[in-house]
Structure formats: structure tokens, C-alpha cells
Design a protein around this motif. Sequence first.
Motif, mmCIF file in Angstrom:
data_model
loop_
_atom_site.group_PDB
_atom_site.id
_atom_site.type_symbol
_atom_site.label_atom_id
_atom_site.label_comp_id
_atom_site.label_asym_id
_atom_site.label_seq_id
_atom_site.Cartn_x
_atom_site.Cartn_y
_atom_site.Cartn_z
ATOM 1 N N LEU A 62 -12.971 87.318 -78.869
ATOM 2 C CA LEU A 62 -13.336 88.640 -78.369
ATOM 3 C C LEU A 62 -14.222 89.384 -79.364
ATOM 4 O O LEU A 62 -15.180 90.060 -78.977
ATOM 5 N N GLN A 63 -13.886 89.284 -80.655
ATOM 6 C CA GLN A 63 -14.690 89.973 -81.664
ATOM 7 C C GLN A 63 -16.123 89.431 -81.678
ATOM 8 O O GLN A 63 -17.103 90.195 -81.699
ATOM 9 N N SER A 64 -16.264 88.100 -81.643
ATOM 10 C CA SER A 64 -17.580 87.477 -81.643
ATOM 11 C C SER A 64 -18.339 87.806 -80.365
ATOM 12 O O SER A 64 -19.539 88.111 -80.392
ATOM 13 N N TRP A 65 -17.636 87.730 -79.228
ATOM 14 C CA TRP A 65 -18.278 88.030 -77.945
ATOM 15 C C TRP A 65 -18.767 89.472 -77.897
ATOM 16 O O TRP A 65 -19.880 89.738 -77.420
ATOM 17 N N SER A 66 -17.966 90.404 -78.386
ATOM 18 C CA SER A 66 -18.339 91.814 -78.382
ATOM 19 C C SER A 66 -19.602 92.050 -79.210
ATOM 20 O O SER A 66 -20.516 92.783 -78.793
ATOM 21 N N HIS A 67 -19.676 91.422 -80.375
ATOM 22 C CA HIS A 67 -20.850 91.575 -81.232
ATOM 23 C C HIS A 67 -22.094 91.009 -80.537
ATOM 24 O O HIS A 67 -23.173 91.627 -80.550
ATOM 25 N N HIS A 68 -21.945 89.852 -79.913
ATOM 26 C CA HIS A 68 -23.072 89.230 -79.213
ATOM 27 C C HIS A 68 -23.515 90.098 -78.041
ATOM 28 O O HIS A 68 -24.722 90.263 -77.793
ATOM 29 N N ILE B 17 -1.302 93.298 -94.662
ATOM 30 C CA ILE B 17 -2.167 92.805 -93.592
ATOM 31 C C ILE B 17 -3.148 91.778 -94.139
ATOM 32 O O ILE B 17 -3.302 91.607 -95.348
ATOM 33 N N ALA B 18 -3.807 91.075 -93.221
ATOM 34 C CA ALA B 18 -4.829 90.084 -93.570
ATOM 35 C C ALA B 18 -5.963 90.197 -92.571
ATOM 36 O O ALA B 18 -5.800 90.746 -91.476
ATOM 37 N N ILE B 19 -7.123 89.658 -92.956
ATOM 38 C CA ILE B 19 -8.287 89.644 -92.070
ATOM 39 C C ILE B 19 -8.434 88.250 -91.472
ATOM 40 O O ILE B 19 -8.311 87.245 -92.171
ATOM 41 N N VAL B 20 -8.691 88.203 -90.173
ATOM 42 C CA VAL B 20 -8.986 86.927 -89.521
ATOM 43 C C VAL B 20 -10.457 86.623 -89.772
ATOM 44 O O VAL B 20 -11.338 87.366 -89.336
ATOM 45 N N GLY B 21 -10.721 85.539 -90.485
ATOM 46 C CA GLY B 21 -12.085 85.201 -90.855
ATOM 47 C C GLY B 21 -12.935 84.793 -89.670
ATOM 48 O O GLY B 21 -12.415 84.527 -88.567
ATOM 49 N N PRO B 22 -14.237 84.723 -89.834
ATOM 50 C CA PRO B 22 -15.142 84.346 -88.739
ATOM 51 C C PRO B 22 -14.973 82.889 -88.340
ATOM 52 O O PRO B 22 -14.509 82.057 -89.126
ATOM 53 N N THR B 23 -15.353 82.575 -87.105
ATOM 54 C CA THR B 23 -15.188 81.209 -86.596
ATOM 55 C C THR B 23 -16.071 80.209 -87.341
ATOM 56 O O THR B 23 -15.792 79.008 -87.339
#
Length: 581
Positions: A190-196, A291-297
Motif C-alpha cells: 500500500l505504501q509503495s502503491w500510494s507513492h506511485h 517501534i520499528a520501520i518496515v523497510g522498502p521492498t
Amino acid sequence: MRELSSNTTMIKRESAGGLSLSTRQRQLLELLIEGKSNKEISTDLKIEPGTVKQHLFVLFRKLGVNSRAKAVIAAAQIMKSGATESADAKPKAKTTKSAAKASAKVGDAYSWRLVSTVAVSIADLNELNPAAISMRDHFLKALRMMIERLVDALDGQVTYLPGGGSVIWFGHPRAHLDDADRAVYLAQYLQSWSHHYQQTHLGVADKKEANTPLIGVGIASHTEVVAEKATELYGAESFRKASILARHAKALKMPLSDLLTKKIAPMSSAWMEIKSKEGNKEVVVKDVGPIAIVGPTSALLPDTSARWGGFPFLANAFEGIDGGLAQWLAVESWPPAAATSLIDAIGNYAASKNFQILRLRTPGSYRRDRALTSFTSQIELQFGDFVARSEKIYPSQGERIAGLLAEISKTGPLTILVYGLKALEVFKSVIGDSGIDRLASRQVLIVAANLQDSGSAQISVRLLGPKPNSVPFSRVFNLQMPAIDELPEGIRVDLRALLDNLSPVAKELILRAANDLDTPLLTILTSMNEPHHKEQACIQELTNSGLIAASQGGGFEFRDLSTALAIKHLSIPISVEGTGQ
């Protein structure tokens, strides 16, 4: 559509009694609703397949339908109608103490579940004008369509919030072995799709506006106490935590997660820690914790091959793939959760060798049509551009899946990771023998879970070669069993998933048996007053699942005491007295 509507209306007016169904026809109705094939029905009822066809022909004429799908719809309506009528007509009898206790136990039972939630928070509009509102509306519509597509493919649940936000969760009403992994993948996507979408659809000229994220994504996992028969989930602690993280995640443009999700799904993402400037301390969010960050695909996934001895068996598999032959690996384990971590580790190792990775997560329902739809959607999500360019036409959906995978492998070696309790059999069923043959001469590594139904705690990999259906001899590599960490409240997610995949009769029996270890299992089954064919199917199902085994003194028992106690711990019966009613 008109014909189906007409038939449905007619069936609704007819009761089971009004149709004068025989005992055998009622049994067929029940098995049709369960999605059984003709072969499975003949096995359950101990009659010839030809006899099944004859019974179904007569039954279809009585129901006024001409297809199996319509018969299932009609059967469900008839059984529901018959149950309602019998309940209304049956006089109320005096309730004994034991009956009241049993009724309270079934009606008020609660259970522990691990729920992994993804919350999506929508950014506020910077200005209120028709153009901005129109663009927002188009984005929210596209976002909802994408969420529904992901939820359907990954077998999750979703609820939409005022203002355009949403909450997506896994683990209820059906659990999977990899619910947290599914949540992480959905959040990343979702994060990648939103940016695109923002870069290609909105056409934002202002640089500052273009860098303003459209959404914030948060992930949280939490053990929840849920009513056993509830199909919805309204108020969960994981919802609240994920929503808090989603609001904080907007500025980062990357999903934020709690540490429990990272612990459960350590290899599904390139996790990034957040440290404060003062003393490099952990960053803690109020009411959530560290907390932690979910890294990019696109980031490299963690490699844990050393923990498994470096995967020496993969050398043989890679050699076969280099020679142009597919290789199938069956990951056999007990408890089931061990298979998921090993499949993850093999996938990450293959990725480091420049293999393309496709992760297929089996739906909770093992019906072939549901698996076909789910796998197709997941392939399209992960290799969308390639699928869109493919112009080949295949005779069936299963062959299309195998054909697409074969085409993808031409662009580079492909590893297919199939997760789930019966992943190997489900994937083989989906692509069929022709699909297996199509992949046999491709550079493809298929790694699928194949749950062991006997033995003690163990994990091994079985090399099946290019065709898993024709292997007279296979090589087996036994590995060291990893420690399975218990989650908060000591729950076992793998056993929760096993229970959710049982039929209602088998599930009721195993829960009763876990809460009454002194009574023989077959005695409990007899007291449930189920038809003989259901009793036999129930025992066979529980044996195949690995939960029970034949005992030395005759009958059946739990495979081990720890399994029985873990299942007992998952169920939380609430008596009538305890509710204050």
C-alpha cells in the motif's frame, strides 16, 4: 441471472420436509455444502462414484437446478430453512444441569487469537477547492479498490473508517500460520502503491505538495480475546495501536510497526530500527511502546541461512535448476509454525543468489476455486507488469498460473514459496498435472509446506526433483528444530490455524477433548450424536491434521500432552454463572 433468481425464490418457499428428501439425499446436501467432490462423497458415504452421480441427478431435479453451484446455494437455503422450522416446532424440554452447562460452554465460549492489523490514515486536505476535493475522491476510490483486492488475495478482513481511512486485519475469523507476514506485505504494498499513484496520477506541479504523503500506514499485532462464533471484530487492541502508528507514519513515508509484529515476522522485511539522537535510545510511542520501520521492498532481506547450517541441500537443487530442470522442496515439520520460518529463510537465501521471489499464501479455505482466485491475484500483484504484457491464452485458470510462472522464469530463475498448512497439495491441485509438466523444464524452485501428521517435534526438507508426483525415491535432509517462541498469553498461532481449518464437528470434538482429558476421545465423539459418516470423516480429518493418533490400547488420543494443553489454553469457556446472568 434470471434463472438463478427464479430458482432461489422457489427454493426459499420449500422446506426440507416439503421436498420429501430421503436420508441419503439429506446427507448429500450436507456434503455439497461442505464443498465435497463426487469422489470425496463416495468415500464418506461408502458408495460407488456412479451411485453418487445418480443420487445427484435425482436431487438436482427435486431442487429444480441444473448445476452443482446452484445446488449448493439451494442446499444451504434448505438446510437453514429446515433447521429453523425444526427449532420452531420442537417443544421446549426441561433442561438438565449438564445440558445447561454444555449449552453455556458452546454459546459463551471465547478464544485467544493473535490479530495482526494494518491501519491506513489519510492525510488532511491542505486546501478546500473543487479540484483538490475531486483528486482526493478519485484517490480514495482507487485506494479502496486496491485494499479490497489485497484483502481478497491474502484472505484478510477490512473495515472502512469515516474520512477515508481503513483497518485491515488477519487472524480472525480464520487464522493462518503467517498472518503477521501478510500484514507486513500488505503495508509495504500500500505504501509503495500510494507513492506511485501520487507520482503518476495526481500530476502535482508543486514540489512541496508532491512530497506530501497521501497516507500513513501502521502495523500492530496483539493477542485478543474473541467470541468463538463471532465473524466480525469491532474493538481490538491491535486496531488502536496500528491507528496510532499510522498517524505517526505519515511524515516518514514508510510503514511503522510495533516490535511484536517484527518478532513474529522477522524475515519478511528489511526492518529498520529507530534510535533517538539523545543517547541512541529506542524510540517509544505512547500507548504502543518501542517501534520499528518496515523497510522498502527493494531492500535486501535478512539472511539467516547460517542458523540452518547453510542449506547444504540447496546445492543439489541449484545444480538441477542450472541444468534447466525445476526442483520441488517439501518442508515437513511439526509443529507447523517451524515450516514458515524455514520457507522464509530459504526464500531470502535464494533472493541473495539473484532468484526472483514469488510468495503465495494459501487461503484459509482449501477449495480449489478459492485457491485459484487467490493465487492468480497474488501473481498479478507481485508481477503485475509482466502479467499485463502476457498475451497467451490458456485452456484453464490452473494452466494459466503455471504458464505465467513458466514465462516469468524465462526472465531469470524463479523461487516460488508456498505457505500454509497444506501448501504442497493445494499448489499441486491448483496447477494440475499439466501445470507440473509445464514447469518441469524451467528454472524454477518450488518450496512448499507439507505438514507431518505423525511423529515428535521435527523439521526436514524432502527433495522431490522436477515432478513431485512421480518420485519413487526422494532425499530427505533433517534439520535442527528451532525454538518456537510463545506469544503473549502463551498462545500458539500454529495450533490456532489448525483449529480454524477444521470442520465444525472436528473442531468441537477436539476442543471438548482438550478440556476433558480423562474421557476417551471416542466416548466424547459418541456423546455428540453425529451421523456415522460424519464421525468417520471427523476422525480421519483429525488424524490427517496431526492432532490425534491411534492409541496403543485402541481408540485415539492426542499426539502429545503439550498439544492438548496448548489447545485447551486457546479456548476460554465462559459459564452462565460467570457472566452474572
